[in-house]
Design a protein around this motif. Structure first.
Motif, PDB file in Angstrom:
ATOM      1  N   VAL A 164       0.838  -1.210   0.000  1.00  0.00           N
ATOM      2  CA  VAL A 164       0.000   0.000   0.000  1.00  0.00           C
ATOM      3  C   VAL A 164       0.871   1.257   0.000  1.00  0.00           C
ATOM      4  N   ALA A 165       1.932   1.237   0.810  1.00  0.00           N
ATOM      5  CA  ALA A 165       2.838   2.385   0.863  1.00  0.00           C
ATOM      6  C   ALA A 165       3.471   2.647  -0.498  1.00  0.00           C
ATOM      7  N   ALA A 166       3.926   1.570  -1.152  1.00  0.00           N
ATOM      8  CA  ALA A 166       4.536   1.717  -2.473  1.00  0.00           C
ATOM      9  C   ALA A 166       3.517   2.216  -3.494  1.00  0.00           C
ATOM     10  N   LEU A 167       2.277   1.735  -3.408  1.00  0.00           N
ATOM     11  CA  LEU A 167       1.232   2.148  -4.340  1.00  0.00           C
ATOM     12  C   LEU A 167       0.944   3.640  -4.229  1.00  0.00           C
ATOM     13  N   VAL A 168       0.888   4.152  -3.012  1.00  0.00           N
ATOM     14  CA  VAL A 168       0.642   5.591  -2.820  1.00  0.00           C
ATOM     15  C   VAL A 168       1.760   6.404  -3.469  1.00  0.00           C
ATOM     16  N   ALA A 169       3.010   5.980  -3.255  1.00  0.00           N
ATOM     17  CA  ALA A 169       4.143   6.698  -3.849  1.00  0.00           C
ATOM     18  C   ALA A 169       4.079   6.655  -5.370  1.00  0.00           C
ATOM     19  N   VAL A 170       3.694   5.515  -5.928  1.00  0.00           N
ATOM     20  CA  VAL A 170       3.585   5.380  -7.386  1.00  0.00           C
ATOM     21  C   VAL A 170       2.500   6.296  -7.943  1.00  0.00           C
ATOM     22  N   VAL A 171       1.349   6.309  -7.292  1.00  0.00           N
ATOM     23  CA  VAL A 171       0.234   7.131  -7.775  1.00  0.00           C
ATOM     24  C   VAL A 171       0.579   8.614  -7.715  1.00  0.00           C
ATOM     25  N   VAL A 172       1.250   9.033  -6.658  1.00  0.00           N
ATOM     26  CA  VAL A 172       1.670  10.432  -6.559  1.00  0.00           C
ATOM     27  C   VAL A 172       2.601  10.791  -7.714  1.00  0.00           C
ATOM     28  N   GLY A 173       3.562   9.919  -7.984  1.00  0.00           N
ATOM     29  CA  GLY A 173       4.492  10.185  -9.080  1.00  0.00           C
ATOM     30  C   GLY A 173       3.800  10.270 -10.423  1.00  0.00           C
ATOM     31  N   LEU A 174       2.879   9.347 -10.696  1.00  0.00           N
ATOM     32  CA  LEU A 174       2.156   9.367 -11.963  1.00  0.00           C
ATOM     33  C   LEU A 174       1.329  10.643 -12.117  1.00  0.00           C
ATOM     34  N   SER A 175       0.812  11.149 -11.009  1.00  0.00           N
ATOM     35  CA  SER A 175       0.009  12.374 -11.070  1.00  0.00           C
ATOM     36  C   SER A 175       0.827  13.555 -11.571  1.00  0.00           C
ATOM     37  N   ARG A 176       2.117  13.562 -11.278  1.00  0.00           N
ATOM     38  CA  ARG A 176       2.975  14.673 -11.703  1.00  0.00           C
ATOM     39  C   ARG A 176       3.138  14.697 -13.224  1.00  0.00           C
ATOM     40  N   VAL A 177       3.202  13.505 -13.812  1.00  0.00           N
ATOM     41  CA  VAL A 177       3.312  13.423 -15.271  1.00  0.00           C
ATOM     42  C   VAL A 177       1.979  13.789 -15.917  1.00  0.00           C
ATOM     43  N   TYR A 178       0.897  13.298 -15.362  1.00  0.00           N
ATOM     44  CA  TYR A 178      -0.434  13.599 -15.900  1.00  0.00           C
ATOM     45  C   TYR A 178      -0.682  15.105 -15.908  1.00  0.00           C
ATOM     46  N   LEU A 179      -0.247  15.793 -14.868  1.00  0.00           N
ATOM     47  CA  LEU A 179      -0.445  17.235 -14.771  1.00  0.00           C
ATOM     48  C   LEU A 179       0.531  18.018 -15.633  1.00  0.00           C
ATOM     49  N   GLY A 180       1.514  17.325 -16.203  1.00  0.00           N
ATOM     50  CA  GLY A 180       2.456  17.965 -17.107  1.00  0.00           C
ATOM     51  C   GLY A 180       3.531  18.791 -16.433  1.00  0.00           C
ATOM     52  N   VAL A 181       3.697  18.635 -15.118  1.00  0.00           N
ATOM     53  CA  VAL A 181       4.660  19.461 -14.394  1.00  0.00           C
ATOM     54  C   VAL A 181       6.014  18.774 -14.220  1.00  0.00           C
ATOM     55  N   HIS A 182       6.113  17.513 -14.663  1.00  0.00           N
ATOM     56  CA  HIS A 182       7.393  16.804 -14.590  1.00  0.00           C
ATOM     57  C   HIS A 182       7.586  15.917 -15.813  1.00  0.00           C
ATOM     58  N   TRP A 183       8.833  15.810 -16.244  1.00  0.00           N
ATOM     59  CA  TRP A 183       9.194  14.801 -17.224  1.00  0.00           C
ATOM     60  C   TRP A 183       9.056  13.424 -16.552  1.00  0.00           C
ATOM     61  N   PRO A 184       8.669  12.396 -17.297  1.00  0.00           N
ATOM     62  CA  PRO A 184       8.578  11.056 -16.707  1.00  0.00           C
ATOM     63  C   PRO A 184       9.873  10.604 -16.032  1.00  0.00           C
ATOM     64  N   THR A 185      11.011  10.961 -16.603  1.00  0.00           N
ATOM     65  CA  THR A 185      12.280  10.552 -15.993  1.00  0.00           C
ATOM     66  C   THR A 185      12.555  11.299 -14.684  1.00  0.00           C
ATOM     67  N   ASP A 186      11.941  12.474 -14.497  1.00  0.00           N
ATOM     68  CA  ASP A 186      12.031  13.147 -13.194  1.00  0.00           C
ATOM     69  C   ASP A 186      11.398  12.273 -12.124  1.00  0.00           C
ATOM     70  N   VAL A 187      10.242  11.714 -12.475  1.00  0.00           N
ATOM     71  CA  VAL A 187       9.495  10.881 -11.540  1.00  0.00           C
ATOM     72  C   VAL A 187      10.226   9.557 -11.285  1.00  0.00           C
ATOM     73  N   LEU A 188      10.721   8.930 -12.350  1.00  0.00           N
ATOM     74  CA  LEU A 188      11.479   7.686 -12.186  1.00  0.00           C
ATOM     75  C   LEU A 188      12.690   7.907 -11.282  1.00  0.00           C
ATOM     76  N   ALA A 189      13.354   9.042 -11.472  1.00  0.00           N
ATOM     77  CA  ALA A 189      14.512   9.365 -10.638  1.00  0.00           C
ATOM     78  C   ALA A 189      14.089   9.596  -9.195  1.00  0.00           C
TER      79      ALA A 189
END
Length: 213
Positions: A164-189
């Motif tokens: 569950v903890a990992a899932l929350v972190a993943v969803v938060v990261g994906l939201s940043r890409v969806y909103l267009g405020v981060h490059w996908p590799t920013d989130v992966l990093a």
């Protein structure tokens, strides 16, 4: 402890490889493709999905905001202190505060600007690499997940807590890409270095506990 060390090492290696590719410009095509996949090809200002989705994603992304993370840390630290778990409280604070400082230093060091190929769906002014939301949420939620998992006896319960903890972190990261405020590799990093930091702190805490136990 061995599991924590393995996860920390694997995450750190992933981050190093990602940085190498990013610095050489090899990630540009990937970043662009993923960002555009979340937008209407006829109007890049419009994200894919129903009208309510963008609002929901903004709510989700707040789980990685400084305000929300601070509130969760304060509440968690207070509970741990009341429960007499001083070592866990120290681990949580060192992990989160140290990770936040590391995030800011890395942003300045890499100096990467935010995406410029799609309109942002929310205002952000800081530098882009790594994603602070992805990194700090990974650090906090994985640390809490690991602490909760250690308090469980059954392996299924432990896996559930950490999952569950990992899932929350993943969803938060994906939201940043969806909103267009981060490059996908920013989130992966952010995920990679955040997981490495959290698991490294956990391994160090377990070693210290056994050494002085």
């Amino acid at each position: 402890m061995l599991a924590a060390i393995f996860l920390a090492a694997a995450s750190a290696l992933s981050f190093g490889l990602l940085v190498s590719e990013m610095v050489e410009g090899e990630t540009r095509a990937f970043d662009k493709t993923v960002l555009l996949a979340f937008r209407d090809p006829a109007n890049l200002a419009e994200p894919i999905g129903p009208d309510w989705l963008a609002s929901a994603v903004r709510d989700v992304t707040s789980l990685g905001s400084t305000t929300m993370l601070t509130l969760i840390v304060m509440a968690s630290a207070g509970y741990l202190l009341l429960d007499g778990k001083r070592a866990s409280t120290v681990l949580l604070l060192i992990s989160v505060i140290g990770g936040s400082v590391l995030s800011k230093v890395m942003k300045i060091a890499f100096g990467r600007e935010r995406p410029d190929i799609v309109p942002h769906l929310m205002t952000e002014t800081s530098l882009s690499f790594p994603s602070g939301h992805a990194m700090n949420s990974a650090i906090l939620y994985l640390t809490l997940g690991a602490l909760l998992a250690r308090a469980q006896n059954g392996r299924r319960q432990q896996a559930y807590m950490f999952g569950v903890a990992a899932l929350v972190a993943v969803v938060v990261g994906l939201s940043r890409v969806y909103l267009g405020v981060h490059w996908p590799t920013d989130v992966l990093a952010g995920w990679s270095v955040g997981a490495a930091w959290a698991m490294g702190c956990m391994a160090a805490a377990i070693w210290f506990e056994r050494r002085n136990g």
